[in-house]
Design an enzyme around this catalytic site. Sequence first.
Site, PDB file in Angstrom:
ATOM      1  N   ASP A  90     -46.025  13.506 -11.421  1.00  0.00           N
ATOM      2  CA  ASP A  90     -45.005  12.809 -10.726  1.00  0.00           C
ATOM      3  C   ASP A  90     -45.191  12.521  -9.972  1.00  0.00           C
ATOM      4  O   ASP A  90     -44.867  14.045  -8.865  1.00  0.00           O
ATOM      5  CB  ASP A  90     -43.042  13.030 -11.637  1.00  0.00           C
ATOM      6  CG  ASP A  90     -42.734  12.207 -11.605  1.00  0.00           C
ATOM      7  OD1 ASP A  90     -42.838  11.385 -10.062  1.00  0.00           O
ATOM      8  OD2 ASP A  90     -41.001  12.664 -12.068  1.00  0.00           O
ATOM      9  N   ASP A 101     -42.009   5.766  -6.486  1.00  0.00           N
ATOM     10  CA  ASP A 101     -41.800   6.706  -7.481  1.00  0.00           C
ATOM     11  C   ASP A 101     -42.496   5.857  -8.875  1.00  0.00           C
ATOM     12  O   ASP A 101     -42.127   4.957  -9.287  1.00  0.00           O
ATOM     13  CB  ASP A 101     -40.291   7.365  -7.494  1.00  0.00           C
ATOM     14  CG  ASP A 101     -40.463   8.617  -8.430  1.00  0.00           C
ATOM     15  OD1 ASP A 101     -40.911   8.804  -8.683  1.00  0.00           O
ATOM     16  OD2 ASP A 101     -38.927   8.528  -8.574  1.00  0.00           O
ATOM     17  N   HIS A 160     -32.866   5.781 -12.167  1.00  0.00           N
ATOM     18  CA  HIS A 160     -32.468   6.094 -10.840  1.00  0.00           C
ATOM     19  C   HIS A 160     -32.625   5.069  -9.401  1.00  0.00           C
ATOM     20  O   HIS A 160     -34.255   4.367  -9.667  1.00  0.00           O
ATOM     21  CB  HIS A 160     -32.411   7.549 -10.237  1.00  0.00           C
ATOM     22  CG  HIS A 160     -34.128   8.061  -9.644  1.00  0.00           C
ATOM     23  ND1 HIS A 160     -34.335   7.712  -9.022  1.00  0.00           N
ATOM     24  CD2 HIS A 160     -34.817   8.895 -10.657  1.00  0.00           C
ATOM     25  CE1 HIS A 160     -35.771   7.863  -8.947  1.00  0.00           C
ATOM     26  NE2 HIS A 160     -35.899   8.589 -10.074  1.00  0.00           N
ATOM     27  N   HIS A 168     -32.828   9.701  -5.176  1.00  0.00           N
ATOM     28  CA  HIS A 168     -31.783  10.080  -6.198  1.00  0.00           C
ATOM     29  C   HIS A 168     -31.262   8.958  -5.627  1.00  0.00           C
ATOM     30  O   HIS A 168     -30.075  10.005  -5.318  1.00  0.00           O
ATOM     31  CB  HIS A 168     -32.135  11.635  -7.096  1.00  0.00           C
ATOM     32  CG  HIS A 168     -33.475  11.712  -7.746  1.00  0.00           C
ATOM     33  ND1 HIS A 168     -34.595  11.696  -7.179  1.00  0.00           N
ATOM     34  CD2 HIS A 168     -33.788  11.117  -9.521  1.00  0.00           C
ATOM     35  CE1 HIS A 168     -35.253  12.343  -7.987  1.00  0.00           C
ATOM     36  NE2 HIS A 168     -35.131  11.995  -9.301  1.00  0.00           N
ATOM     37  N   GLU A 193     -37.659   5.763 -15.545  1.00  0.00           N
ATOM     38  CA  GLU A 193     -38.448   6.497 -16.153  1.00  0.00           C
ATOM     39  C   GLU A 193     -38.413   7.187 -17.419  1.00  0.00           C
ATOM     40  O   GLU A 193     -37.519   8.020 -17.310  1.00  0.00           O
ATOM     41  CB  GLU A 193     -38.845   7.484 -15.657  1.00  0.00           C
ATOM     42  CG  GLU A 193     -37.440   8.651 -14.731  1.00  0.00           C
ATOM     43  CD  GLU A 193     -37.563   9.555 -14.076  1.00  0.00           C
ATOM     44  OE1 GLU A 193     -38.419  10.001 -14.201  1.00  0.00           O
ATOM     45  OE2 GLU A 193     -36.655   9.738 -13.065  1.00  0.00           O
ATOM     46  N   GLU A 281     -43.711   6.094 -15.264  1.00  0.00           N
ATOM     47  CA  GLU A 281     -42.613   5.735 -14.509  1.00  0.00           C
ATOM     48  C   GLU A 281     -43.155   4.535 -13.583  1.00  0.00           C
ATOM     49  O   GLU A 281     -43.901   4.561 -13.465  1.00  0.00           O
ATOM     50  CB  GLU A 281     -41.622   6.729 -13.162  1.00  0.00           C
ATOM     51  CG  GLU A 281     -40.937   6.687 -12.485  1.00  0.00           C
ATOM     52  CD  GLU A 281     -40.876   7.693 -12.098  1.00  0.00           C
ATOM     53  OE1 GLU A 281     -39.420   7.756 -11.302  1.00  0.00           O
ATOM     54  OE2 GLU A 281     -41.366   8.579 -11.737  1.00  0.00           O
TER      55      GLU A 281
END
Length: 302
Positions: A90, A101, A160, A168, A193, A281
């Site tokens: 990640d 992300d 998120h 986040h 994700e 993700e």
Amino acid sequence: MSHGPLDDDAVESYREAGAVLVETMNEAREMVEPGVTHLEVAEWAEDHVREEGAGLAFPVNISVDEEASHATPGRDDNTEFGDDDMVCLDVGVHVDGYIADAAVTVDLSGTDDLVEASEMALEAALEEAGPGVPVGEIGAAIEDVIRGYGYTPVLNLSGHGVQKYDAHTGPNVPNRGVDRSVELEPGQAVAIEPFATDGRGKVGEGTTEEIYEQVSDRSVRDRRARKALEQIEAFDDLPFAARWLEGTGTEMALKRLKQKNVVKGYPVLKEEAGQLVSQAEHTLLVTEDGIEVTTAGIHSFD
């Protein structure tokens, strides 16, 4: 809160962050092989992001088997990948604070369908996503795919929003169907994700903690803690790894800063021992007429 359209500079920064992340991830995932250490992969990826002129939105997460999130190697960690590991990578990148992300799962264990479950759930989520779409419907699409593979979504983890220098934020995008939920709005940047597991679908906090974040600028008297805080303030209130701090006594300094509520730690989140977790993700921008995936080009099956 109404978002409205993103300005051109913000969109371009989101795209640049995504491009750096795609290149970094595609190289890093190839490094995950038995005998290579977690630290080698994490440091290579983090160095590459910096060399490209971008910043790290958070330390590279390398979660293995039952680990789901917040796992990153320590300074002297010599743990090697094993030939039956399931490895989630990640990575978060920012350009001028605008964040991309993304995550992939590299499977060395031979459990291909668990990896495919989270990948296909992500594809279904992206097909569902758009302006005015309730996040609960996206969660339902994720859950349907994962359960269709005979696995369980991790129910207490979610996608998120990402905002400038904040990795986040809302809206939370659940990994299961929810009847009443907020709708996606143009101008939002959102990381979706899915996590799939052969376990019970709930993660808890482990005892390992290598990722921290500054939460106040309260002054501290301890000399080592002050020295560590000088370095921490350069991380723009984004999460950082303990191993990023230079100098002696950083472990004790972080302990003091936690006691004073200047920083908080992120314990590793884990399923039950012996279970496996896969993750996929992407980050997307919600536009007036659809979505733009800024991290496209990562999640391809070998």
